[in-house]
Structure formats: C-alpha cells, structure tokens
Design an enzyme around this catalytic site. Structure first.
Site, mmCIF file in Angstrom:
data_model
loop_
_atom_site.group_PDB
_atom_site.id
_atom_site.type_symbol
_atom_site.label_atom_id
_atom_site.label_comp_id
_atom_site.label_asym_id
_atom_site.label_seq_id
_atom_site.Cartn_x
_atom_site.Cartn_y
_atom_site.Cartn_z
ATOM 1 N N SER A 130 2.479 1.766 -3.333
ATOM 2 C CA SER A 130 1.516 2.178 -4.366
ATOM 3 C C SER A 130 1.165 3.655 -4.238
ATOM 4 C CB SER A 130 0.255 1.311 -4.309
ATOM 5 O OG SER A 130 -0.554 1.653 -3.193
ATOM 6 N N TYR B 260 0.838 -1.208 0.000
ATOM 7 C CA TYR B 260 0.000 0.000 0.000
ATOM 8 C C TYR B 260 0.871 1.254 0.000
ATOM 9 C CZ TYR B 260 -3.822 3.154 1.350
ATOM 10 O OH TYR B 260 -4.749 4.167 1.382
HETATM 11 N N1 LIG Z 1 -10.251 5.444 4.523
HETATM 12 C C1 LIG Z 1 -9.107 6.001 4.815
HETATM 13 O O1 LIG Z 1 -8.793 6.235 5.999
HETATM 14 C C2 LIG Z 1 -8.144 6.425 3.717
HETATM 15 C C3 LIG Z 1 -6.973 7.092 4.102
HETATM 16 C C4 LIG Z 1 -6.077 7.503 3.115
HETATM 17 C C5 LIG Z 1 -6.358 7.257 1.777
HETATM 18 N N2 LIG Z 1 -7.491 6.582 1.440
HETATM 19 C C6 LIG Z 1 -7.717 6.333 0.002
HETATM 20 O O2 LIG Z 1 -8.977 6.843 -0.385
HETATM 21 C C7 LIG Z 1 -9.538 6.041 -1.433
HETATM 22 C C8 LIG Z 1 -10.939 5.586 -1.057
HETATM 23 O O3 LIG Z 1 -10.831 4.823 0.143
HETATM 24 P P1 LIG Z 1 -12.074 4.308 0.993
HETATM 25 O O4 LIG Z 1 -11.666 4.430 2.413
HETATM 26 O O5 LIG Z 1 -13.331 4.937 0.531
HETATM 27 O O6 LIG Z 1 -12.022 2.767 0.604
HETATM 28 P P2 LIG Z 1 -13.165 1.631 0.594
HETATM 29 O O7 LIG Z 1 -14.245 1.999 1.527
HETATM 30 O O8 LIG Z 1 -12.439 0.352 0.773
HETATM 31 O O9 LIG Z 1 -13.723 1.743 -0.907
HETATM 32 C C9 LIG Z 1 -12.860 1.452 -1.962
HETATM 33 C C10 LIG Z 1 -13.595 1.687 -3.263
HETATM 34 O O10 LIG Z 1 -12.682 1.360 -4.327
HETATM 35 C C11 LIG Z 1 -13.337 0.430 -5.167
HETATM 36 N N3 LIG Z 1 -12.391 -0.429 -5.882
HETATM 37 C C12 LIG Z 1 -11.433 -1.251 -5.402
HETATM 38 N N4 LIG Z 1 -10.815 -1.880 -6.418
HETATM 39 C C13 LIG Z 1 -11.387 -1.437 -7.568
HETATM 40 C C14 LIG Z 1 -11.211 -1.694 -8.940
HETATM 41 N N5 LIG Z 1 -10.299 -2.590 -9.382
HETATM 42 N N6 LIG Z 1 -11.975 -1.032 -9.850
HETATM 43 C C15 LIG Z 1 -12.903 -0.157 -9.444
HETATM 44 N N7 LIG Z 1 -13.161 0.116 -8.156
HETATM 45 C C16 LIG Z 1 -12.401 -0.519 -7.232
HETATM 46 C C17 LIG Z 1 -14.241 -0.375 -4.243
HETATM 47 O O11 LIG Z 1 -15.205 -1.083 -5.014
HETATM 48 P P3 LIG Z 1 -15.954 -2.427 -4.422
HETATM 49 O O12 LIG Z 1 -17.101 -1.919 -3.594
HETATM 50 O O13 LIG Z 1 -16.375 -3.136 -5.655
HETATM 51 O O14 LIG Z 1 -14.931 -3.166 -3.603
HETATM 52 C C18 LIG Z 1 -14.819 0.779 -3.429
HETATM 53 O O15 LIG Z 1 -15.799 1.459 -4.158
HETATM 54 C C19 LIG Z 1 -8.560 4.888 -1.656
HETATM 55 O O16 LIG Z 1 -7.723 5.173 -2.740
HETATM 56 C C20 LIG Z 1 -7.762 4.861 -0.363
HETATM 57 O O17 LIG Z 1 -6.482 4.305 -0.536
HETATM 58 C C21 LIG Z 1 -8.390 6.168 2.376
#
Ligand SMILES: NC(=O)c1ccc[n+]([C@@H]2O[C@H](COP(=O)([O-])OP(=O)(O)OC[C@H]3O[C@@H](n4cnc5c(N)ncnc54)[C@H](OP(=O)(O)O)[C@@H]3O)[C@@H](O)[C@H]2O)c1
Length: 234
Positions: A160, A157
């Site tokens: 990436s 992670y």
């Molecule tokens: N949450 C945090 O604390 C945090 C902190 C820093 C950065 N981020 C970043 O913010 C972004 C969103 O995170 P989140 O917390 O909302 O994550 P999440 O709740 O796990 O949601 C991830 C989303 O990405 C989609 N996804 C994963 N693989 C995919 C693919 N191959 N093609 C299309 N969609 C795909 C998932 O779809 P499915 O529903 O089909 O799985 C879901 O809609 C990410 O890039 C994450 O790294 C999050």
C-alpha cells in the site's frame, strides 16, 4: 493581510495526524480535522481549539467514497477553497506470519484505506487547487514501502505504501507547473497506536517533515519522497 490557508488532514483525531493538525493550526492555517468517528474527532478538535487555534472537525472515512465526496462537497460549498491536503489516515492490520486464507482480503482492505482513499481525495482536491494555482498534498508513506529498503513481512502495508508513492509520482507529474506540490513522507518510527510505545520518535518529531511539506514555498520540490526534510530512495 495574507489570506488564511485551509488544510484538510485525514485521520486527525489521534497519532501523527492529530499533531499535524495542531502544528498547522499553530501556523495560523485553518485546519479541518477529518475523523471517521465524529465523537473522537470532536474531542480531538476541542483539545486543539482549547489552545485558541483555528480547527474544526468533519466526519471523513477515507475507506468510504461517499464520505469522501460528502466532505469535499462541504468544503466546496462552505469554504470554496482547499490549499493543503494531508493524506495521513492509514492502517496496518497485519501481525505475525501471513495467513494465505486472509492475505488477499487484508491487502484489499489496506489498499482501500491507504491508497484508494488518498487517490480519490486528491483527485477531488486538485481541481480546487488548480483553480487558485496553489496546492500542497502530503502523502504519509513509510520506509516500509520503499523498494530499495524492502524486507520481509507486512506485505499488505508495504504494497500500500509503495502504491501510495506511485500516486505521489503520477499526480505530481500531472500537476507540474500548476502551483501544486505533491510529495510522500516517511515520518520515521513514531510512538502512536500504530508505531507502539517502544518507537524511537515523538509525535512532534513525526509531524515535523509532513508539516514542512504541507507549507513548502512555491519553489519547493514536487514528486519526492522525504524523511527529516531530506530526499530518500523510493
Ligand atoms: N507510527 C509510525 O511509526 C509510522 C511510520 C511510518 C508511517 N506511518 C504512517 O503515518 C500515518 C499516521 O500513522 P499513526 O502512527 O499516527 O497511526 P495511528 O496512531 O494508528 O492513527 C491512525 C489514524 O488513521 C485513522 N484512520 C484509519 N482508518 C481510517 C479511515 N478509513 N478513515 C479515516 N481515518 C482512518 C485512525 O482513526 P481511528 O482513531 O478512527 O482508528 C487514526 O486517526 C499512517 O498513514 C501511517 O501508515 C506511521
């Protein structure tokens, strides 16, 4: 009347991506909610459309190059423009201690979704943006990818997100002066499937800075890394 802007948000079916879709649509932007699972995406889009907001769902798996090509072909054909791309979809599949037997494969899979997908999408989006001299690309990065904050664990992670920051810097340099602004954002620790229930931030707060970057004025920054609307160290 000003023209309606068009935004594509990847992974828009849940979490931060869903809230980014909602907040952009509330600003009057026509949102294409990308979802790798079209039935989940349809449910999410219906929820936003239920608030009488301009949103539609497209199937988009960012780990699949043909899916990316097909979505961008559809945008070119049916809409003919793309003003905003939010590379939000991301995975963090590691937990606990690293297993040397699986580590490299986990890194490959993570890079495919978190880096190669966003890079390919951006490469297909920028010529459309260049033709209108307007574009905003927002890459959902993380403090975990910051070299200056680097800690132990989650190597796939972290790699990436550091690589995604390279994508931001290189593409920003390549598009300078073309009306295209490309930035990375750390949304903070957000209550989602990835962040978990004990995270400190709501999705509304997590979506705030990505939406700000997606709607920057022409005088806004490019090639930066932001948290809470402020630059942070790479
Ligand atoms: N949450 C945090 O604390 C945090 C902190 C820093 C950065 N981020 C970043 O913010 C972004 C969103 O995170 P989140 O917390 O909302 O994550 P999440 O709740 O796990 O949601 C991830 C989303 O990405 C989609 N996804 C994963 N693989 C995919 C693919 N191959 N093609 C299309 N969609 C795909 C998932 O779809 P499915 O529903 O089909 O799985 C879901 O809609 C990410 O890039 C994450 O790294 C999050």
């Amino acid at each position: 009347m000003t023209e309606q802007r068009i935004a594509l948000v990847t992974g828009g079916n849940r979490g931060i991506g869903f809230e980014i879709c909602r907040q952009l649509a509330k600003l009057g932007i026509r949102v294409i909610l990308g979802s790798r699972d079209s039935s989940k995406g349809a449910v999410a889009a219906r929820e936003i459309a239920g608030e009488r907001l301009p949103v539609e769902m497209r199937e988009l798996d960012v780990a699949d190059e043909e899916s990316i090509r097909e979505c961008m072909r559809w945008i070119r054909r049916e809409i003919g423009r793309l003003d905003i791309l939010v590379n939000n979809a991301g995975i963090m599949v590691e937990e606990g201690e690293a297993n040397p037997e699986h580590e490299v494969q986990i890194i490959r899979d993570t890079m495919q979704t978190n880096v190669y997908g966003p890079l390919f999408l951006s490469r297909l989006a920028t010529p459309i943006m260049k033709s209108r001299r307007y574009g905003r690309i927002v890459n959902l990065s993380s403090g975990m990818g910051s070299l200056s904050e680097m800690g132990a664990g989650y190597i796939a992670y972290r790699m990436s997100k550091a690589a995604l920051n390279v994508v931001t810097r290189v593409l920003a340099a390549e598009t300078e002066g073309m009306g295209i602004l490309i930035n990375s954002v750390d949304p903070g620790w957000v209550k989602t499937g990835m962040g978990g229930r004990t995270a400190s931030r709501s999705v509304e707060k997590g979506a705030e800075t990505p939406v700000w970057l997606a709607t920057l004025p022409d005088t806004g920054p490019t090639g930066g890394f932001f948290r809470d609307r402020k630059p942070i160290a790479w």
